[in-house]
Scaffold this active site. Sequence first.
Site, mmCIF file in Angstrom:
data_model
loop_
_atom_site.group_PDB
_atom_site.id
_atom_site.type_symbol
_atom_site.label_atom_id
_atom_site.label_comp_id
_atom_site.label_asym_id
_atom_site.label_seq_id
_atom_site.Cartn_x
_atom_site.Cartn_y
_atom_site.Cartn_z
ATOM 1 N N ASP A 11 0.847 -1.200 0.000
ATOM 2 C CA ASP A 11 0.000 0.000 0.000
ATOM 3 C C ASP A 11 0.884 1.252 0.000
ATOM 4 O O ASP A 11 0.805 2.065 0.908
ATOM 5 C CB ASP A 11 -0.953 -0.010 1.212
ATOM 6 N N ASP A 16 6.754 1.024 2.073
ATOM 7 C CA ASP A 16 6.473 0.025 1.027
ATOM 8 C C ASP A 16 7.340 0.320 -0.197
ATOM 9 O O ASP A 16 7.918 -0.594 -0.809
ATOM 10 C CB ASP A 16 5.011 0.107 0.549
ATOM 11 N N ASN A 40 -2.630 2.396 3.649
ATOM 12 C CA ASN A 40 -2.191 3.756 3.981
ATOM 13 C C ASN A 40 -3.085 4.814 3.337
ATOM 14 O O ASN A 40 -3.247 5.910 3.887
ATOM 15 C CB ASN A 40 -0.749 3.970 3.517
ATOM 16 N N THR A 124 3.133 -6.014 2.394
ATOM 17 C CA THR A 124 3.613 -4.940 3.274
ATOM 18 C C THR A 124 2.488 -3.963 3.607
ATOM 19 O O THR A 124 2.741 -2.823 3.999
ATOM 20 C CB THR A 124 4.800 -4.203 2.625
ATOM 21 N N PHE A 165 -0.700 -1.331 12.669
ATOM 22 C CA PHE A 165 -1.621 -0.820 11.642
ATOM 23 C C PHE A 165 -2.086 -1.901 10.653
ATOM 24 O O PHE A 165 -3.294 -2.068 10.436
ATOM 25 C CB PHE A 165 -0.935 0.337 10.890
ATOM 26 N N ASN A 166 -1.158 -2.609 10.014
ATOM 27 C CA ASN A 166 -1.550 -3.534 8.935
ATOM 28 C C ASN A 166 -2.504 -4.620 9.433
ATOM 29 O O ASN A 166 -3.417 -5.033 8.716
ATOM 30 C CB ASN A 166 -0.313 -4.204 8.308
ATOM 31 N N HIS A 238 9.668 0.191 8.230
ATOM 32 C CA HIS A 238 9.061 -1.103 8.565
ATOM 33 C C HIS A 238 9.074 -2.124 7.415
ATOM 34 O O HIS A 238 9.522 -3.259 7.562
ATOM 35 C CB HIS A 238 7.591 -0.905 8.957
ATOM 36 N N ASP A 239 8.501 -1.702 6.270
ATOM 37 C CA ASP A 239 8.210 -2.683 5.222
ATOM 38 C C ASP A 239 9.454 -3.283 4.575
ATOM 39 O O ASP A 239 9.396 -4.396 4.038
ATOM 40 C CB ASP A 239 7.318 -2.040 4.153
HETATM 41 C C1 BDR Z 1 2.909 -0.284 8.621
HETATM 42 O O1 BDR Z 1 1.872 0.692 8.511
HETATM 43 C C2 BDR Z 1 2.054 1.472 7.356
HETATM 44 O O2 BDR Z 1 1.811 2.826 7.625
HETATM 45 C C3 BDR Z 1 3.445 1.212 6.867
HETATM 46 O O3 BDR Z 1 3.497 1.290 5.444
HETATM 47 C C4 BDR Z 1 3.760 -0.177 7.374
HETATM 48 O O4 BDR Z 1 3.360 -1.154 6.437
HETATM 49 C C5 BDR Z 1 3.650 -0.057 9.925
HETATM 50 O O5 BDR Z 1 2.779 -0.216 11.005
HETATM 51 CA CA CA Z 2 2.812 -0.621 4.172
#
Ligand code: BDR
Ligand code: CA
Length: 313
Positions: A11, A16, A40, A124, A165-166, A238-239
């Site tokens: 996303d 990502d 996102n 991701t 979040f994901n 993160h991703d």
């Molecule tokens: C995840 O949330 C999104 O905002 C980032 O792209 C990442 O995949 C981190 O919590």
């Molecule tokens: Ca992401």
Amino acid sequence: MNKIPVILDGDPGHDDAIAWVLANASPLLDIRACTSVCGNQTIEKTSYNSMRVMALIGLNVPFAMGRKKPLLREPIIAPNVHGETGLDGPALPEPAIKPEPIDGVELMAKVLKESAEPVTLVPTGPLTNIGALLLLYPELKPKIARISLMGGGIYFGNWTPAAEFNILVDPEAANIVFRSGVPITMSGLDVTEEALVFPEDFERIRALNNPVATVVAEWLDFFYKFHRGKGYDGAPVHDALAVTALVKPEILTMKDYYVQVETAGDFTTGMTIADHFGVLRQQPNATVVLGIDRQAFVDLLVEAAAYYGKVAG
Ligand code: BDR
Ligand code: CA
């Protein structure tokens, strides 16, 4: 050496996008397709961003737009982190390809069916497309070698105290994924919050002075603004960890756990719960990434960005 066939599902999203920069630069991966997911930002925005990132890095593989919404819930988006476009910051090229005339889940199924060997999925964003794939095409499970995902965290969350979040955006899809029996590598907050890229690291990337490296440095500038406001010393990319787990696992520490996803908690919806002491007597279903050699991770990102100075567009 045989390359690992992968499908990138994300996303984009600054991290990502950097994950895709890293994947495309790796000689170890064979990217068979890309798909977008609602996370996102809306699916329209993440799809447009996906194709713009692909144009920037010269990634010319089939792309399809994924699910418009989480399996059962309304979307949650993150403009506070990634901006109104979902990928605010530097100007990007317009898409060089047209999306396939099929849904992202169908594109994944097509790639899996046509592949002689099992394919690794690299989600991701929220796990909506992967959950739908497993529900709609259970017969293709043996064609999935592994799911190397960014999501969750076995000690804490970021969007709620418990949930990352994901996973929070589509806990039902995540639940399907974690119960699927497909091997999972989970790069969650446990490691990604340690994988900070510091402002001086941005300068190493910027100094490479090629068109992709310049954009990556500016993405980091943008992404860090939000995190600096929260007291971070660097940007948690993160991703990129979901790709690092495939291309440089030796810089990571990992441990196998039985992990469950909370779908109905008052305070814990979207939480990924690891059975630390084996009280459930279940076989582990996920390899959880817990630690990282941060300097080696930064070197890997710099090396990936440098790759784009050596290839034409
Ligand atoms: C995840 O949330 C999104 O905002 C980032 O792209 C990442 O995949 C981190 O919590
Ligand atoms: Ca992401």
